[in-house]
Design a protein around this motif. Structure first.
Motif, PDB file in Angstrom:
ATOM      1  N   ASP A 250       0.845  -1.193   0.000  1.00  0.00           N
ATOM      2  CA  ASP A 250       0.000   0.000   0.000  1.00  0.00           C
ATOM      3  C   ASP A 250       0.885   1.250   0.000  1.00  0.00           C
ATOM      4  N   GLU A 251       1.084   1.813  -1.162  1.00  0.00           N
ATOM      5  CA  GLU A 251       1.962   2.979  -1.369  1.00  0.00           C
ATOM      6  C   GLU A 251       3.327   2.801  -0.702  1.00  0.00           C
ATOM      7  N   PRO A 252       4.003   1.703  -1.044  1.00  0.00           N
ATOM      8  CA  PRO A 252       5.264   1.392  -0.363  1.00  0.00           C
ATOM      9  C   PRO A 252       6.376   2.367  -0.693  1.00  0.00           C
ATOM     10  N   THR A 253       6.204   3.164  -1.762  1.00  0.00           N
ATOM     11  CA  THR A 253       7.290   4.047  -2.194  1.00  0.00           C
ATOM     12  C   THR A 253       6.986   5.517  -1.913  1.00  0.00           C
ATOM     13  N   ALA A 254       5.849   5.784  -1.277  1.00  0.00           N
ATOM     14  CA  ALA A 254       5.411   7.178  -1.123  1.00  0.00           C
ATOM     15  C   ALA A 254       6.417   8.042  -0.356  1.00  0.00           C
ATOM     16  N   LEU A 255       7.146   7.444   0.582  1.00  0.00           N
ATOM     17  CA  LEU A 255       8.053   8.239   1.415  1.00  0.00           C
ATOM     18  C   LEU A 255       9.510   8.110   0.978  1.00  0.00           C
ATOM     19  N   LEU A 256       9.733   7.468  -0.162  1.00  0.00           N
ATOM     20  CA  LEU A 256      11.117   7.185  -0.564  1.00  0.00           C
ATOM     21  C   LEU A 256      11.613   8.134  -1.644  1.00  0.00           C
ATOM     22  N   ASP A 257      12.966   8.230  -1.725  1.00  0.00           N
ATOM     23  CA  ASP A 257      13.554   8.998  -2.829  1.00  0.00           C
ATOM     24  C   ASP A 257      13.527   8.126  -4.093  1.00  0.00           C
ATOM     25  N   PRO A 258      13.837   8.712  -5.256  1.00  0.00           N
ATOM     26  CA  PRO A 258      13.722   7.942  -6.504  1.00  0.00           C
ATOM     27  C   PRO A 258      14.520   6.636  -6.504  1.00  0.00           C
ATOM     28  N   ILE A 259      15.694   6.645  -5.903  1.00  0.00           N
ATOM     29  CA  ILE A 259      16.493   5.409  -5.880  1.00  0.00           C
ATOM     30  C   ILE A 259      15.782   4.351  -5.041  1.00  0.00           C
ATOM     31  N   GLY A 260      15.302   4.763  -3.877  1.00  0.00           N
ATOM     32  CA  GLY A 260      14.582   3.830  -3.004  1.00  0.00           C
ATOM     33  C   GLY A 260      13.315   3.307  -3.665  1.00  0.00           C
ATOM     34  N   ARG A 261      12.633   4.187  -4.376  1.00  0.00           N
ATOM     35  CA  ARG A 261      11.400   3.779  -5.072  1.00  0.00           C
ATOM     36  C   ARG A 261      11.709   2.688  -6.087  1.00  0.00           C
ATOM     37  N   ASN A 262      12.770   2.929  -6.842  1.00  0.00           N
ATOM     38  CA  ASN A 262      13.162   1.971  -7.853  1.00  0.00           C
ATOM     39  C   ASN A 262      13.527   0.617  -7.234  1.00  0.00           C
ATOM     40  N   GLU A 263      14.268   0.649  -6.129  1.00  0.00           N
ATOM     41  CA  GLU A 263      14.660  -0.604  -5.457  1.00  0.00           C
ATOM     42  C   GLU A 263      13.435  -1.408  -5.047  1.00  0.00           C
ATOM     43  N   VAL A 264      12.466  -0.720  -4.498  1.00  0.00           N
ATOM     44  CA  VAL A 264      11.280  -1.406  -3.982  1.00  0.00           C
ATOM     45  C   VAL A 264      10.427  -1.973  -5.119  1.00  0.00           C
ATOM     46  N   ILE A 265      10.269  -1.182  -6.185  1.00  0.00           N
ATOM     47  CA  ILE A 265       9.450  -1.656  -7.309  1.00  0.00           C
ATOM     48  C   ILE A 265      10.128  -2.818  -8.022  1.00  0.00           C
TER      49      ILE A 265
END
Ligand SMILES: Nc1ncnc2c1ncn2[C@@H]1O[C@H](COP(=O)(O)OP(=O)(O)O)[C@@H](O)[C@H]1O
Ligand SMILES: [Mg+2]
Length: 279
Positions: A168-183
């Motif tokens: 549920d919006e796992p990347t909402a609080l992350l920076d672009p690098i973190g978002r990419n890692e999670v996705i």
């Protein structure tokens, strides 16, 4: 593919019987197939989290039915069976970390399931490896980046060996690098481990590789289809308060300026290939 989660005529009301009840879901119907990567889009307050919280019995229907592997989430005696099948990952990794050492945190879920110690060790090794977090196993979670913390949270869910992971919006609080890692991690779980993934997100680029997208608006599912089907409906998507993927926007802009671009562009690579076919 067969159905893992069946949502039938689901209505959910917060504060039922109070002066100001909120009808967050209205007659929602949705089947989630085993092995599917499903993305749920929708503006704030459209009912995405309320829907997702039914998938592992955190909420139960006010009306209608939600079945997980044929088990009703209304059957509270089966809650354990449901939670073994469907794990949840939330927005804020800090709220999901319970231990001061990464590997202990990942072991927490299987420990709660009463799994024997040998098997817990194997599961923790596997989960950390799968999330590319093995080298951090003895670190303190609060020393890690947001993307790394979120991957620890996902590893903890993975170690319970669920059939489905709901993010549920796992990347909402992350920076672009973190978002990419999670996705990338979510895609890998789906592709390599066969785990059914339900991703709720605000970032359109995260949706473009899903098998299917559903769009929610005011407690209802208003659109459902492949990413191409959905993002071809540019006007409608904008009316629903959503963006379209960056590459799709650029393709539209170029076309308006008379530059020839292929239809149905979703990813940056597709745009590049269309503009420079030889590259
Ligand atoms: N705990 C709650 N109590 C009362 N209303 C709530 C609660 N949680 C959510 N809502 C309301 O339910 C609707 C759907 O919310 P939610 O499922 O959180 O939407 P989304 O995840 O799409 O942002 C909104 O109108 C929201 O204000
Ligand atoms: Mg939400």
């Amino acid at each position: 593919m067969d159905k893992l989660i069946e949502v039938k005529d689901l209505t959910f009301v917060y504060g039922r019987g109070t002066k100001q009840p909120v009808k967050a879901l209205k007659n929602v119907n949705l089947d989630i197939m085993r092995g599917e990567f499903l993305t749920i889009l929708g503006h704030n307050g459209s009912g995405k989290s309320t829907l997702a919280r039914h998938f592992n019995g955190l909420l139960t229907p006010s009306k209608g039915e939600v079945l997980v592997d044929g088990i009703s989430v209304k059957d509270r005696s089966k809650l354990w069976e449901i939670r073994k099948r469907v794990g949840m990952v939330f927005q804020n990794p800090d709220n999901q970390i319970v231990s001061t050492v990464v590997e202990e945190d990942v072991a927490f879920g299987p420990e709660n399931l009463g799994i024997p110690a040998d098997e817990i060790r194997q599961r923790v090794d596997w989960a950390l490896e799968t999330l590319n977090m093995t080298e951090y196993r003895r670190e303190e979670p609060h020393q890690l980046s947001g993307g790394q913390k979120q991957r620890v949270a996902i590893a903890g869910v993975l170690a319970t060996r669920p059939e489905c992971i709901v993010l549920d919006e796992p990347t909402a609080l992350l920076d672009p690098i973190g978002r990419n890692e999670v996705i990338e991690a979510a895609k890998k779980l789906n592709r390599d481990e066969g785990i059914t993934v339900v991703l709720i997100t605000h970032f359109m680029n995260e949706a473009i590789e899903s098998d299917r997208i559903v769009v929610m608006d005011r407690g209802e599912i208003t659109l459902s289809g492949t990413p191409r089907d959905i993002f071809d409906q540019v006007e409608l998507i904008r009316e629903l308060g959503l963006d379209i993927p960056m590459a799709t926007q650029i393709a539209l802009g170029l076309r308006q300026r008379g530059i020839q671009v292929a239809d149905h562009i979703l990813a940056a690579e597709e745009l590049v290939n269309s503009l420079c076919p030889s590259s």
